[in-house]
Scaffold this active site. Sequence first.
Site, PDB file in Angstrom:
ATOM      1  N   HIS A 269       0.860  -1.190   0.000  1.00  0.00           N
ATOM      2  CA  HIS A 269       0.000   0.000   0.000  1.00  0.00           C
ATOM      3  C   HIS A 269       0.896   1.241   0.000  1.00  0.00           C
ATOM      4  O   HIS A 269       1.868   1.305   0.756  1.00  0.00           O
ATOM      5  CB  HIS A 269      -0.903  -0.011   1.245  1.00  0.00           C
ATOM      6  CG  HIS A 269      -1.806   1.170   1.294  1.00  0.00           C
ATOM      7  ND1 HIS A 269      -2.936   1.273   0.500  1.00  0.00           N
ATOM      8  CD2 HIS A 269      -1.742   2.325   1.994  1.00  0.00           C
ATOM      9  CE1 HIS A 269      -3.525   2.434   0.732  1.00  0.00           C
ATOM     10  NE2 HIS A 269      -2.815   3.092   1.640  1.00  0.00           N
TER      11      HIS A 269
ATOM     12  N   GLU B 216       8.893   1.123  -3.183  1.00  0.00           N
ATOM     13  CA  GLU B 216       8.003  -0.049  -3.235  1.00  0.00           C
ATOM     14  C   GLU B 216       8.714  -1.221  -3.898  1.00  0.00           C
ATOM     15  O   GLU B 216       8.626  -2.364  -3.449  1.00  0.00           O
ATOM     16  CB  GLU B 216       6.725   0.276  -4.019  1.00  0.00           C
ATOM     17  CG  GLU B 216       5.800   1.254  -3.320  1.00  0.00           C
ATOM     18  CD  GLU B 216       4.481   1.445  -4.068  1.00  0.00           C
ATOM     19  OE1 GLU B 216       3.956   0.474  -4.634  1.00  0.00           O
ATOM     20  OE2 GLU B 216       3.974   2.577  -4.081  1.00  0.00           O
TER      21      GLU B 216
END
Length: 226
Positions: free
Chosen positions: A118, A183
């Site tokens: 997320h 990420e």
Amino acid sequence: MSNPSQNRRVRTAVLISGRGSNMSALLAAAAGEDFPANIVLVATNRPDARGITTAQEAGIATEIVDHKPFGRDREAFEQTLDARLRAHGIELICLAGFMRILTPWFVERWLGKLINIHPSLLPSFPGTDTHARALEAGVRLHGCTVHFVEPEVDAGPIIAQAAVPVLSGDTPDILSQRILVQEHLLYPRALALVAGGAVRMEGRRVITKAHTDTTPANLAMAVPSF
Ligand code: GRF
């Protein structure tokens, strides 16, 4: 020859709905035979997901389960998806930009074996438009989180986080690009921790092997220097 039971790689699926850049980062990491997860399937709910082509070009099996014919019957869609995952012998699922809310039925079936990335430092900014909302809120640190999935959206025990400074000239796009770089580093590391058994979900907590072992088995938090 090495003992196969010791080196068995966990059969892993990546679920995507779009571009698939995190999927590509996971595939690149898992290309090494020492990586504890073997990504054997990429599945999508969107027939036009760009990442599916990337996965096919990489020679990975793909499954397209379009959610549209199921209408509002989320569970019927999930039953089909679940059957395909099990047909491929999947043991662990990585959600990577999978834009479909999963019902408790599916989440409970895969509890502890379902992880998500997320783009915020959870529990701040669950949901969408995280970068715009972080700028609006004036936070100085933003980032990304890999967590075990619970029935509640964008919630669950946190495996790893990467923090990124918010700079004065940031727009949502600029900030998202800096976070995406993190990420791509964080997700493979978190997957390696889970697949390698260094971390597991117990109740609402992540238990790290380091708590029970004498060896510091993992690095559960990544904070890039700035
Ligand atoms: C990423 O920002 C991820 O954190 C979020 O959706 C985005 C997916 O991007 N869940 P990509 O498809 O991996 O490029």
